[in-house]
Structure formats: C-alpha cells, structure tokens
Write a protein that holds these residues in place. Sequence first.
Motif, PDB file in Angstrom:
ATOM      1  N   LEU A   1       0.807  -1.210   0.000  1.00  0.00           N
ATOM      2  CA  LEU A   1       0.000   0.000   0.000  1.00  0.00           C
ATOM      3  C   LEU A   1       0.846   1.268   0.000  1.00  0.00           C
ATOM      4  O   LEU A   1       0.312   2.381  -0.010  1.00  0.00           O
ATOM      5  N   GLY A   2       2.153   1.078   0.071  1.00  0.00           N
ATOM      6  CA  GLY A   2       3.050   2.227   0.018  1.00  0.00           C
ATOM      7  C   GLY A   2       3.195   2.964   1.327  1.00  0.00           C
ATOM      8  O   GLY A   2       3.578   4.143   1.330  1.00  0.00           O
ATOM      9  N   PHE A   3       2.887   2.296   2.451  1.00  0.00           N
ATOM     10  CA  PHE A   3       3.042   2.926   3.767  1.00  0.00           C
ATOM     11  C   PHE A   3       4.020   2.127   4.616  1.00  0.00           C
ATOM     12  O   PHE A   3       4.187   0.928   4.424  1.00  0.00           O
ATOM     13  N   ASP A   4       4.619   2.828   5.560  1.00  0.00           N
ATOM     14  CA  ASP A   4       5.616   2.191   6.421  1.00  0.00           C
ATOM     15  C   ASP A   4       5.513   2.792   7.825  1.00  0.00           C
ATOM     16  O   ASP A   4       5.702   3.985   8.016  1.00  0.00           O
ATOM     17  N   TYR A   5       5.175   1.951   8.806  1.00  0.00           N
ATOM     18  CA  TYR A   5       5.116   2.382  10.193  1.00  0.00           C
ATOM     19  C   TYR A   5       6.072   1.520  11.021  1.00  0.00           C
ATOM     20  O   TYR A   5       6.497   0.445  10.588  1.00  0.00           O
ATOM     21  N   GLU A   6       6.341   1.998  12.207  1.00  0.00           N
ATOM     22  CA  GLU A   6       7.250   1.247  13.080  1.00  0.00           C
ATOM     23  C   GLU A   6       6.692  -0.142  13.379  1.00  0.00           C
ATOM     24  O   GLU A   6       7.416  -1.130  13.394  1.00  0.00           O
ATOM     25  N   TRP A   7       5.358  -0.219  13.596  1.00  0.00           N
ATOM     26  CA  TRP A   7       4.758  -1.508  13.948  1.00  0.00           C
ATOM     27  C   TRP A   7       4.589  -2.432  12.748  1.00  0.00           C
ATOM     28  O   TRP A   7       4.402  -3.637  12.910  1.00  0.00           O
ATOM     29  N   SER A   8       4.605  -1.854  11.518  1.00  0.00           N
ATOM     30  CA  SER A   8       4.386  -2.688  10.329  1.00  0.00           C
ATOM     31  C   SER A   8       5.660  -3.329   9.813  1.00  0.00           C
ATOM     32  O   SER A   8       5.617  -4.225   8.975  1.00  0.00           O
ATOM     33  N   THR A   9       6.808  -2.874  10.295  1.00  0.00           N
ATOM     34  CA  THR A   9       8.091  -3.423   9.851  1.00  0.00           C
ATOM     35  C   THR A   9       8.640  -4.354  10.923  1.00  0.00           C
ATOM     36  O   THR A   9       8.766  -3.980  12.086  1.00  0.00           O
ATOM     37  N   PHE A  10       8.929  -5.585  10.515  1.00  0.00           N
ATOM     38  CA  PHE A  10       9.463  -6.555  11.480  1.00  0.00           C
ATOM     39  C   PHE A  10      10.383  -7.527  10.752  1.00  0.00           C
ATOM     40  O   PHE A  10      10.429  -7.581   9.522  1.00  0.00           O
ATOM     41  N   SER A  11      11.133  -8.300  11.535  1.00  0.00           N
ATOM     42  CA  SER A  11      12.061  -9.288  10.986  1.00  0.00           C
ATOM     43  C   SER A  11      11.514 -10.682  11.256  1.00  0.00           C
ATOM     44  O   SER A  11      11.496 -11.127  12.409  1.00  0.00           O
ATOM     45  N   PRO A  12      11.049 -11.414  10.243  1.00  0.00           N
ATOM     46  CA  PRO A  12      10.508 -12.759  10.457  1.00  0.00           C
ATOM     47  C   PRO A  12      11.517 -13.723  11.078  1.00  0.00           C
ATOM     48  O   PRO A  12      11.143 -14.675  11.754  1.00  0.00           O
ATOM     49  N   SER A  13      12.802 -13.466  10.846  1.00  0.00           N
ATOM     50  CA  SER A  13      13.828 -14.390  11.336  1.00  0.00           C
ATOM     51  C   SER A  13      14.291 -14.064  12.756  1.00  0.00           C
ATOM     52  O   SER A  13      15.149 -14.760  13.296  1.00  0.00           O
ATOM     53  N   GLU A  14      13.728 -12.998  13.351  1.00  0.00           N
ATOM     54  CA  GLU A  14      14.250 -12.549  14.647  1.00  0.00           C
ATOM     55  C   GLU A  14      14.138 -13.607  15.749  1.00  0.00           C
ATOM     56  O   GLU A  14      15.068 -13.754  16.546  1.00  0.00           O
ATOM     57  N   PRO A  15      13.039 -14.376  15.855  1.00  0.00           N
ATOM     58  CA  PRO A  15      13.011 -15.429  16.889  1.00  0.00           C
ATOM     59  C   PRO A  15      14.153 -16.426  16.743  1.00  0.00           C
ATOM     60  O   PRO A  15      14.759 -16.836  17.731  1.00  0.00           O
ATOM     61  N   ALA A  16      14.455 -16.794  15.479  1.00  0.00           N
ATOM     62  CA  ALA A  16      15.568 -17.726  15.252  1.00  0.00           C
ATOM     63  C   ALA A  16      16.898 -17.076  15.611  1.00  0.00           C
ATOM     64  O   ALA A  16      17.793 -17.730  16.161  1.00  0.00           O
ATOM     65  N   GLU A  17      17.035 -15.782  15.318  1.00  0.00           N
ATOM     66  CA  GLU A  17      18.266 -15.066  15.655  1.00  0.00           C
ATOM     67  C   GLU A  17      18.477 -15.042  17.167  1.00  0.00           C
ATOM     68  O   GLU A  17      19.589 -15.274  17.655  1.00  0.00           O
ATOM     69  N   ILE A  18      17.393 -14.749  17.907  1.00  0.00           N
ATOM     70  CA  ILE A  18      17.489 -14.698  19.363  1.00  0.00           C
ATOM     71  C   ILE A  18      17.847 -16.071  19.916  1.00  0.00           C
ATOM     72  O   ILE A  18      18.647 -16.197  20.852  1.00  0.00           O
ATOM     73  N   GLU A  19      17.258 -17.103  19.321  1.00  0.00           N
ATOM     74  CA  GLU A  19      17.557 -18.463  19.776  1.00  0.00           C
ATOM     75  C   GLU A  19      19.036 -18.791  19.590  1.00  0.00           C
ATOM     76  O   GLU A  19      19.680 -19.365  20.474  1.00  0.00           O
ATOM     77  N   VAL A  20      19.593 -18.393  18.442  1.00  0.00           N
ATOM     78  CA  VAL A  20      21.022 -18.634  18.189  1.00  0.00           C
ATOM     79  C   VAL A  20      21.879 -17.837  19.162  1.00  0.00           C
ATOM     80  O   VAL A  20      22.888 -18.332  19.680  1.00  0.00           O
ATOM     81  N   ALA A  21      21.475 -16.572  19.429  1.00  0.00           N
ATOM     82  CA  ALA A  21      22.224 -15.737  20.372  1.00  0.00           C
ATOM     83  C   ALA A  21      22.197 -16.338  21.770  1.00  0.00           C
ATOM     84  O   ALA A  21      23.213 -16.343  22.476  1.00  0.00           O
ATOM     85  N   GLU A  22      21.026 -16.834  22.187  1.00  0.00           N
ATOM     86  CA  GLU A  22      20.922 -17.457  23.503  1.00  0.00           C
ATOM     87  C   GLU A  22      21.740 -18.742  23.576  1.00  0.00           C
ATOM     88  O   GLU A  22      22.340 -19.046  24.597  1.00  0.00           O
ATOM     89  N   GLN A  23      21.777 -19.484  22.456  1.00  0.00           N
ATOM     90  CA  GLN A  23      22.570 -20.705  22.415  1.00  0.00           C
ATOM     91  C   GLN A  23      24.052 -20.391  22.531  1.00  0.00           C
ATOM     92  O   GLN A  23      24.808 -21.106  23.193  1.00  0.00           O
ATOM     93  N   ALA A  24      24.466 -19.277  21.884  1.00  0.00           N
ATOM     94  CA  ALA A  24      25.868 -18.858  21.985  1.00  0.00           C
ATOM     95  C   ALA A  24      26.227 -18.536  23.428  1.00  0.00           C
ATOM     96  O   ALA A  24      27.318 -18.876  23.905  1.00  0.00           O
ATOM     97  N   LYS A  25      25.302 -17.879  24.118  1.00  0.00           N
ATOM     98  CA  LYS A  25      25.527 -17.558  25.535  1.00  0.00           C
ATOM     99  C   LYS A  25      25.587 -18.833  26.372  1.00  0.00           C
ATOM    100  O   LYS A  25      26.453 -18.974  27.251  1.00  0.00           O
ATOM    101  N   ALA A  26      24.676 -19.770  26.087  1.00  0.00           N
ATOM    102  CA  ALA A  26      24.658 -21.032  26.836  1.00  0.00           C
ATOM    103  C   ALA A  26      25.922 -21.837  26.577  1.00  0.00           C
ATOM    104  O   ALA A  26      26.478 -22.453  27.487  1.00  0.00           O
ATOM    105  N   ASP A  27      26.378 -21.840  25.307  1.00  0.00           N
ATOM    106  CA  ASP A  27      27.611 -22.567  24.971  1.00  0.00           C
ATOM    107  C   ASP A  27      28.786 -22.016  25.757  1.00  0.00           C
ATOM    108  O   ASP A  27      29.620 -22.767  26.272  1.00  0.00           O
ATOM    109  N   ARG A  28      28.865 -20.686  25.825  1.00  0.00           N
ATOM    110  CA  ARG A  28      29.967 -20.056  26.584  1.00  0.00           C
ATOM    111  C   ARG A  28      29.897 -20.474  28.050  1.00  0.00           C
ATOM    112  O   ARG A  28      30.912 -20.835  28.651  1.00  0.00           O
ATOM    113  N   ARG A  29      28.684 -20.416  28.610  1.00  0.00           N
ATOM    114  CA  ARG A  29      28.520 -20.789  30.018  1.00  0.00           C
ATOM    115  C   ARG A  29      28.908 -22.244  30.254  1.00  0.00           C
ATOM    116  O   ARG A  29      29.609 -22.569  31.219  1.00  0.00           O
ATOM    117  N   ASN A  30      28.480 -23.138  29.351  1.00  0.00           N
ATOM    118  CA  ASN A  30      28.780 -24.560  29.519  1.00  0.00           C
ATOM    119  C   ASN A  30      30.277 -24.829  29.402  1.00  0.00           C
ATOM    120  O   ASN A  30      30.844 -25.619  30.173  1.00  0.00           O
TER     121      ASN A  30
END
Length: 569
Positions: A121-150
């Motif tokens: 529709l040619g519009f862009d708002y803060e709430w309309s823009t998101f990253s579909p891969s962000e949950p997977a990114e967070i999971e990888v980041a948390e795994q990196a933290k867990a790996d370091r801890r282990n």
Amino acid sequence: MRAVILVRASSPKQISDGDSLEHQLAQCRQYLQKQTWEETKVFSLVESGASKEREFFQEVLAYATDTKNKIDVLVFKHINRFTRGGGVDYLKWKKKLSDAGVRITDIYSTIGQSVNTLDHLGFDYEWSTFSPSEPAEIEVAEQAKADRRNILTQTIGAEITYTQMGYWCKPAPYGFKLEKVDTPSHGKRVILVENPSESFYVRKVFELRAKGHTVGEITTIINDLGYKSRLRHKRDKRDKRIIDQIGGKKATNPLISALLERTHYAGVICQEWTKYQPVKAKFSGFISIDLFNRANKGKIQLDVKGDKASIRYGDDTSTEATKTRRNKNNPLYPFKNVLKCPKCKGKLKGSASTGRSGTRFPSYHCDNGHKRWSLPVKDFEQPLYEYVKQIKFDEGFSRLLEALFFEEWDKKQVDVMEESKRYENEVLQLVSQQKQAMDNLKATPLDKATVRQMLMEDIEDLQKKLDHAREVRDSQIKKEIDVKLAFKYGRYFMEHMEELLIDRENVLRQQQLFAMMFEELPTHDEIVNGTAKLNLYFKLNKERDLSLVKSSDLDRNRTGDLLRDREAC
C-alpha cells in the motif's frame, strides 16, 4: 552496498586452536563477493563476546553508525562472533545499528531481511516493519551464551576441582615450570617442577630472610646477583598479536615481600580456588617447611602432616587458631559496595571497633577526604531493608514479563507432558509383553525344557528393560515437578524482589542486581529519603511514603521477618 567486516576470537588460544581470524575473514570476503558488496573496512578483534565493556567492539559500532562512513551492512561469520551476551545484548546492538540505517548479516543467512506488511500500500510504520527471522536469531544468540557458560563451567570447574586436589591449573609462577604427569586415577595432570635458572633467586630470598636480613637488603643482594624478572610476550590489545617482549626487570621490595608469602614454594597451595584454605600439593616445593617458617616467623607458619596442611597467621603462631583472611566481599558488611557515602559518594568501608568493655561495635564508615561519616550496622541496613521491600516491577514491564512467563510455561508443559506420555506408553508396552511371556510360560508343558528356558530368559530380559523404562519415566516425572517449581519460584521472586536483593550469601550477585536496579548506585541518604534513581523497569510502591522512614523509628524485628521469609522460600 558498503560493508564492514567483523572477525572476532575470544583469546589467542582460540586463534590457534579454533576459528582463526584469517579463516573468518576469507569466508566473509567470499560472501561479500557473492553479494557484490563493497568492502570498506575490516575489524579484527580478540576479546570476549560477553564482557560488559567490550572496548574494541564499541569502536566497530561507532565506525558503522557514523554517517560520514556511509555504511550499509555489518558482516560477520556467525552470531556468536557478534555477541555471546544472549538475546538481550543481541537485540540491543542490532537496534543501535538499525537506528543508524545499518543492517547486520551473517554468512549463514540466519539473519533475514525486515518485511513491511504495508509495503503493497506504500506505507511504512514502526509496527508494520518486522524481521521474520528474529526469533531464530534470538535463539542462536541465547545458544551462543549457553555454549559459553557450559564451556566455562566445564573447564573452570575442572580446574578448580583439580586445584583442590593439589594439582596446578594456572601459569607457572616464577621459580617453577609446568610438567604433565600420568596419574593413577586422574589421567594426565599438570604439576610444578623446579626451574633451576629462577629457583636460585627464590631460594636465596628465603635463606637471606631466615638469617635476619631486611626486605630492602634482600632486594639489593638479589639484584646484585643478577636477578631479572621472567621475559613474557607483549601482545597488541586489539588482536593479541605478539609485538614485543616485557619483563627482564630488577626486583623491588614489594616483589620480595610477595615471594616470601607464596606457600607453593613449600609445596602447599593456598589461593582463591582452594578458598584460601591450605592444600598439600601433588608436587614438592624447593623450599623446605622449616625454611619457609623461619623466613616468615611471626607472619605465616606452615604445618604439613602427611597429606594434610594447615596455616597459622599472626604473631601467636604457637597456637592452632587460624586467623581468617580479610575478604573485600566480607559477608558481615554486604552492602558497603552497593550504597555510597553521603559525603563523597565514594565506596564505603566496614569494620568493627572494640569498646572498653571488650564489646565490638560493627559499622559502615567513610573518611575519604572529609570528616568521618559512620553509622552502626543496624541503623545502616534497616532503612535499606525497608526500601527494597517497596521496589516493584513497573506495571507495563511486569505485564510483559508475565506474558512471556505464561508463553514459556505453555511450551514447557506441552513438551514435558508429551515426553511423559511416551515414557509411560513404553512402560505399559513392556508390562504387556512381560505378561504375555508369563502366560506363554504357564501354557508350555514341563517336558518342553528348552522352550521354557527361552521363555524365562525373555522374561528376565523384559524385566531389565522394564526397570530401565520405569527409571526413565520416574526421572521425567521429577522433571515435570522441577519445571513447575522453577516457574513457581520465578513468579514468587517477581513479587518479592527483596529476596534477591538482600543476599548475604552471595555478595557479588547482590552487587550485580543493585547495579541493574538503579541508574547509579545510591547513597545511604538517598535510600533513607526515598530519592534513589531506579531504572525504568522498576518503581516504588507508592502506598507508603518512604521519605518519612527514619532509621531511628524502624522496627528492628523486620530483619528477622525478612530472613524467615527467605527460609520459607
């Protein structure tokens, strides 16, 4: 697109044994070529991906977000090369770059591009823009933290254990070198052996001190004999390349004093990992116990009997009483590092003075360039107890935590219940098979000895499998209970923040929590007046006006109430 490449290792050892900076750089450059992006700058860092400061990583951010550099994308091999601080750190750094118009991406494409749901529709708002891969990114980041801890838990935990057994798990101190030995029950372990070129000077220090020479005299004699400190590599702070050598310096009075107190020269380990309790080492030092004691007469005395070692401190070394080492995180004064002096806003001290009657009066105090400020422990701590009981999560943040809490609860419950069901079905199937085998055994004539023997063996084998399946099932039931308890305690601590903040058993954790709770550590007066600056996630319970709280009016029994609450939890 103009791209910056980030390659990072945690230590020089990781560079040689693990993922080298050159290897990461080659992979990132190949990725840039495929994307037809322009390489503008390469940052090669050797620093922890989880440290709070990350000095050189801040330079990467500053360069990438500087508009004059016109950077479009920051490229790295894997999310764990970007951060090992978990999902919170990852989102913080990603947002900072995103706000400056800089994308981040890894060569494995874990990080996807943002999507605008109103793009058609040619519009862009803060709430309309998101990253579909962000949950997977967070999971990888948390795994990196867990790996370091282990990894750190396994390596450092093992080193602490072996140190307490009497082995050596740190760099060789002056006078020794490291040697690996085969042990009957602990595999290959490291011990200290004498380094003749250095031990000569150490032995001379002890001998001179035992003869009555002063520390200053010993320093002069040792330097005249040609003492030089050990040569070491000097490394570049940024990428840990060897750039020079350091060391080769003459002895000083503080160094001589420190050498005399090091018990490992006499074959006794006494350090942080032994909780400053003496442990008879698995190696013999090159200084005898007698020489050590004569050199340290009136200060430190060692006593070794078989595999047991003891240390006595102070002038009265004829008694068996062991003097307790002073601890900067003394549990008797747990709040000296979380509240500041009202006069100078510096660190407080904690100590006890002795009155004429011999009674000790513990207090917090400060006299750093100003008239002494002092307050008895009870009067100091009680306002703090009252204050932290009023700290609550901000309502909006609390609702967010609760939503995440129940979402995670649902996921855990589904997973655990599904596993429990499968384990229970396995037990039921084995019971059914065993019953069928028993029925077959009953129906088999006695003269069919071979068949009966085979059936009995089957029954015995099924019983072993059934015992194992029941053991696994029971452990899963315990896991269900553990999950429920974990969420129960999580909810409890959300509502009772004081249980975490008033922690005499773990002073370091308490300091970390206070640093998170306040924008800056408050003074004692700010706590009393209720004017301390809380972080935006927290607020005070406004049902009570803390500015009216005076230490002289406080109910002294509240301390006991709080301690009983902790025990109940």
